[in-house]
Scaffold this active site. Structure first.
Site, PDB file in Angstrom:
ATOM      1  N   ASP A 136      46.385  41.358  23.564  1.00 47.79           N
ATOM      2  CA  ASP A 136      46.824  39.796  23.630  1.00 47.79           C
ATOM      3  C   ASP A 136      48.004  39.505  23.227  1.00 47.79           C
ATOM      4  OD1 ASP A 136      46.913  37.640  25.244  1.00 47.79           O
ATOM      5  OD2 ASP A 136      45.482  36.745  23.631  1.00 47.79           O
ATOM      6  N   CYS A 190      41.001  42.783  47.271  1.00 46.75           N
ATOM      7  CA  CYS A 190      40.955  41.477  47.854  1.00 46.75           C
ATOM      8  C   CYS A 190      40.723  41.162  49.665  1.00 46.75           C
ATOM      9  CB  CYS A 190      42.116  40.608  47.137  1.00 46.75           C
ATOM     10  SG  CYS A 190      42.566  40.356  45.782  1.00 46.75           S
ATOM     11  N   CYS A 193      40.267  37.827  51.732  1.00 52.28           N
ATOM     12  CA  CYS A 193      40.263  36.410  50.390  1.00 52.28           C
ATOM     13  C   CYS A 193      41.462  35.829  50.605  1.00 52.28           C
ATOM     14  CB  CYS A 193      38.942  37.339  49.559  1.00 52.28           C
ATOM     15  SG  CYS A 193      38.330  35.247  49.351  1.00 52.28           S
ATOM     16  N   CYS A 196      40.642  32.088  45.933  1.00 56.82           N
ATOM     17  CA  CYS A 196      41.094  31.684  44.098  1.00 56.82           C
ATOM     18  C   CYS A 196      42.579  30.549  44.772  1.00 56.82           C
ATOM     19  CB  CYS A 196      41.275  33.181  43.616  1.00 56.82           C
ATOM     20  SG  CYS A 196      42.570  34.024  44.368  1.00 56.82           S
ATOM     21  N   CYS A 200      42.382  26.564  43.257  1.00 59.63           N
ATOM     22  CA  CYS A 200      43.504  25.817  42.262  1.00 59.63           C
ATOM     23  C   CYS A 200      43.614  24.333  42.323  1.00 59.63           C
ATOM     24  CB  CYS A 200      44.644  26.864  42.147  1.00 59.63           C
ATOM     25  SG  CYS A 200      46.431  26.117  41.024  1.00 59.63           S
ATOM     26  N   CYS A 243      41.261  27.045  32.337  1.00 65.65           N
ATOM     27  CA  CYS A 243      40.628  26.233  33.656  1.00 65.65           C
ATOM     28  C   CYS A 243      40.145  27.443  34.586  1.00 65.65           C
ATOM     29  CB  CYS A 243      41.399  24.988  34.852  1.00 65.65           C
ATOM     30  SG  CYS A 243      41.319  25.324  36.106  1.00 65.65           S
ATOM     31  N   CYS A 246      40.093  29.323  39.466  1.00 67.65           N
ATOM     32  CA  CYS A 246      40.335  30.433  40.593  1.00 67.65           C
ATOM     33  C   CYS A 246      39.637  31.829  39.896  1.00 67.65           C
ATOM     34  CB  CYS A 246      41.828  31.009  39.992  1.00 67.65           C
ATOM     35  SG  CYS A 246      42.069  31.184  38.632  1.00 67.65           S
ATOM     36  N   CYS A 250      35.538  33.593  42.716  1.00 69.97           N
ATOM     37  CA  CYS A 250      35.532  34.910  43.349  1.00 69.97           C
ATOM     38  C   CYS A 250      35.112  35.677  43.530  1.00 69.97           C
ATOM     39  CB  CYS A 250      36.315  35.905  42.098  1.00 69.97           C
ATOM     40  SG  CYS A 250      36.741  37.156  42.613  1.00 69.97           S
TER      41      CYS A 250
END
Length: 349
Positions: A136, A190, A193, A196, A200, A243, A246, A250
């Site tokens: 990260d 995906c 779809c 997400c 938001c 948050c 999104c 899924c």
């Protein structure tokens, strides 16, 4: 590819599982060639907001070889933190501050890095070579590399999606000089779809697969150090750290198994549904005590109380007036601004 490379790759994956990783894949160091151009475009559009560190080392971030020319293979690893509770369940709880699922357990930086270092030591003992580990904070584009290594694909919300673990993986990387057997790249599943995108609250997706951090609640409540723009405050609702919207919607999350979750990321009871009143009362010392061992600790007391003040303003509950009036003269300008806004919102409501 050498026989040794093929053999050690399978042993690496077995060892990774024994160390608490739920996913492991291997890619060539040059397996994500479009990353640098995509990053450059994103930065040029200002979508990183005030995350200056994203642009300061953009050259190294664009490709593993730019950071370390000797790297030949990239081992990508994932630890599952799939929540046992619905992240959206407390959306209308006006007295509760919602904390993103990833931050309700131990600090993933520490847990993932410990696993990476253990795997790295084992790999050097078994196969030699040189290596570097990242989680990260380094200039590493983990998500495109994870896709290249077959852990999943970058979904329309821009995060990694796994067929086995949904949207709930912490990622770590090991760069090595070893030539290893690689995995097939992840394929986008995906389809049509757009759950997400529709979920938001602040319309942070200018297009599928692209996110404008400046509109993202996770960015605003965590990375953004200053005053949160008023246009987003009502949409923040009762979110005080991050948050999950999104991610939570899924459809691939239905395949995520709680059995795969690293126990270090099991939610701490006090972080599942903290009372807004308790957060509003925190001073620096109390903040450090409450959030010790949590990734939340790095944002500091002022940002957390700033966020809680906005949530209090959105609550419609006049019981917070006394606390907000006190915070309206706080030493921190971000706290004062949010408290004054919250008082006005309660009055208007």
């Amino acid at each position: 590819m050498t026989t040794q490379g093929e053999n050690i790759a399978e042993r690496i994956k077995a060892q990774a599982v024994s160390l608490g990783f739920a996913a492991c894949g291997i890619a060539r160091a040059d397996a994500a060639p479009r990353t640098a151009d995509r990053l450059a475009q994103w930065l040029s559009e200002g979508c990183h907001g005030d995350m200056i560190w994203m642009e300061e080392r953009a050259g190294q971030r664009g490709a593993p070889q730019a950071l370390w020319p000797e790297v030949r293979s990239v081992i990508m690893l994932g630890m599952s933190y799939a929540p046992s509770r619905d992240p959206l369940a407390l959306e209308r709880a006006c007295d509760i501050g919602r904390i993103s699922s990833y931050a309700q357990g131990q600090d993933y930086h520490d847990v993932v890095k410990k696993g990476l270092k253990a795997l790295a030591r084992w790999l050097v003992e078994e196969a030699g070579g040189e290596l570097k580990v990242f989680v990260d904070t380094a200039p590493v584009m983990e998500k495109p590399l994870a896709e290249a290594a077959g852990l999943g694909w970058q979904g329309k919300h821009s995060n990694l999606v796994s067929r086995d673990h949904g949207s709930w993986l912490f990622l770590g990387a090991i760069y090595t000089t070893l030539e290893l057997q690689t995995d097939r790249q992840g394929q986008d599943r995906c389809g049509s779809c757009d759950a997400c995108q529709r979920a938001c609250p602040t319309n942070a997706f200018p297009a599928p697969y692209r996110v404008d951090a400046r509109r993202c609640i996770s960015y605003l409540t965590i990375e953004h150090k200053g005053i949160i723009p008023e246009e987003f405050r009502a949409a923040i609702g009762n979110r005080i750290y991050g948050c999950d919207d999104c991610l939570a919607v899924c459809p691939w999350n239905k395949f995520a198994s709680s059995a795969a979750v690293n126990k270090a990321f099991l939610a701490r009871a006090e972080l599942v549904a903290p009372k807004l009143a308790d957060i509003l009362d925190l001073d620096d010392a109390a903040f450090r005590t409450v959030f010790a061992g949590s990734p939340i600790k790095r944002i500091g007391r002022n940002r957390m109380v700033r966020n809680a003040a906005i949530a209090a303003g959105n609550s419609g509950n006049g019981a917070y007036r006394e606390q907000l009036e006190r915070l309206a003269s706080d030493d921190s300008d971000v706290v004062r601004d949010s408290a004054l806004w919250a008082l006005q919102r309660l009055s208007d409501g």
